[in-house]
Design an enzyme around this catalytic site. Sequence first.
Site, PDB file in Angstrom:
ATOM      1  N   HIS A 158       5.541   9.377   1.546  1.00 22.83           N
ATOM      2  CA  HIS A 158       5.077   8.308   0.647  1.00 22.83           C
ATOM      3  C   HIS A 158       4.219   8.950  -0.434  1.00 22.83           C
ATOM      4  O   HIS A 158       3.249   9.647  -0.138  1.00 22.83           O
ATOM      5  CB  HIS A 158       4.272   7.249   1.396  1.00 22.83           C
ATOM      6  N   CYS A 159       4.583   8.722  -1.672  1.00 19.90           N
ATOM      7  CA  CYS A 159       3.871   9.322  -2.799  1.00 19.90           C
ATOM      8  C   CYS A 159       2.926   8.287  -3.407  1.00 19.90           C
ATOM      9  O   CYS A 159       3.384   7.339  -4.054  1.00 19.90           O
ATOM     10  CB  CYS A 159       4.860   9.822  -3.846  1.00 19.90           C
ATOM     11  N   PRO A 160       1.614   8.424  -3.234  1.00 21.29           N
ATOM     12  CA  PRO A 160       0.688   7.447  -3.819  1.00 21.29           C
ATOM     13  C   PRO A 160       0.668   7.482  -5.335  1.00 21.29           C
ATOM     14  O   PRO A 160       0.351   6.480  -5.977  1.00 21.29           O
ATOM     15  CB  PRO A 160      -0.673   7.867  -3.231  1.00 21.29           C
ATOM     16  N   SER A 163       3.401   5.226  -6.092  1.00 28.32           N
ATOM     17  CA  SER A 163       3.323   3.959  -5.359  1.00 28.32           C
ATOM     18  C   SER A 163       4.688   3.594  -4.785  1.00 28.32           C
ATOM     19  O   SER A 163       5.116   2.441  -4.826  1.00 28.32           O
ATOM     20  CB  SER A 163       2.824   2.828  -6.273  1.00 28.32           C
TER      21      SER A 163
END
Length: 363
Positions: A158-160, A163
């Site tokens: 998951h890439c913040p 998003s």
Amino acid sequence: APAIPGRKGTAHPFFFQAEDGIRDFCLSRGLGDVYKRQIYMDALKESLSRIGFVVAVQVVILFNYAIFVLITMINKLGVTLNSIIILGILHIFFIMMIWSYLQSMHTDPGRVPMYWGFLLNDSSDKRMKYCLVCHVFKPERCHHCSSCNRCVLNMDHHCPWLSNCIGFHNRKYFILFLTYTLLTLMVCVFAGAPTNIRIISHWIKTSFSPVDYTDILAVSSWLLSTILLAVLSNFYRYHITLILTNTTTIEDLDKERRVGDPSRPQNNANSQNPFDLGWKHNWTQVFGKRPLYWFIPIFTSSSNPIGDGVNWPRREVFEAQVLNASNQADRSFVGNENRGEDYRPFDESGATTPVIFGVSGRV
């Protein structure tokens, strides 16, 4: 357990019961509005935190772009042939970077197909892969993302900063985003190096007096670009290695955690990845078969990633298929030899071609 808006997913039913107990307690005391307000406030805080990472990325991109173009190139170097060429190259990479960034952010990484499950003759391992949050059976290489609160096909991470999760359908976009980000940073760092080094040398000679604010902005942008280039280069190399070995970040980290675990001898550092089909097949699985679209953040009907994200061919099966095809080709070659010594296959132009070990070459 009934669904509650904004509730974070968890894999253990105990937490469902605990949170439902809190809800029932609040409702029984007439505090339903307080409970709902707290739930939506938690959801709002989580949404704002996710938006904050995205805004931070956009601010850094726009800051570096504006400073390099307006100050380093136009103000310091002026409008010359060299600056025009550099700005032209920069804008090609910059547009492709923004395009890849938007595609990575807005493309669904992959959902578990509706009504997907197991058959009666499937192994027990497949039946055990059940998500207690999404209430679906998880295919191979599928993982539940607690941030997105859903299961993702071939989830990498998951890439913040985007998003969004990186999975089966948007992994190519993510790699292209990194590629064009590095190329853009290279232009900013190397093209801006002479100007910024000259500014820093002037500061040292004059003991930082006087200092122009445009010089501060130019040097700050250049140093930030240099740091980002150094950090992202190693990150980019890591992800390219993962693609060439058909591995995800989650699988790689899981392998490191299990190294030395006596209960799982098959998961040591020397074990082969069962999904590694060779770097060429691994690359085309993510980027598609058409090289023309490898560097464009778009998928067409003929350049989609190979497969469906649910069923994954294993190495031993793939090697058996290749060996079977090779044996069939050898049998065909032996049959052709038995037709006579003067037999030679023909290519499309009609020229005779000798055959040596199954490889033909024009005479």
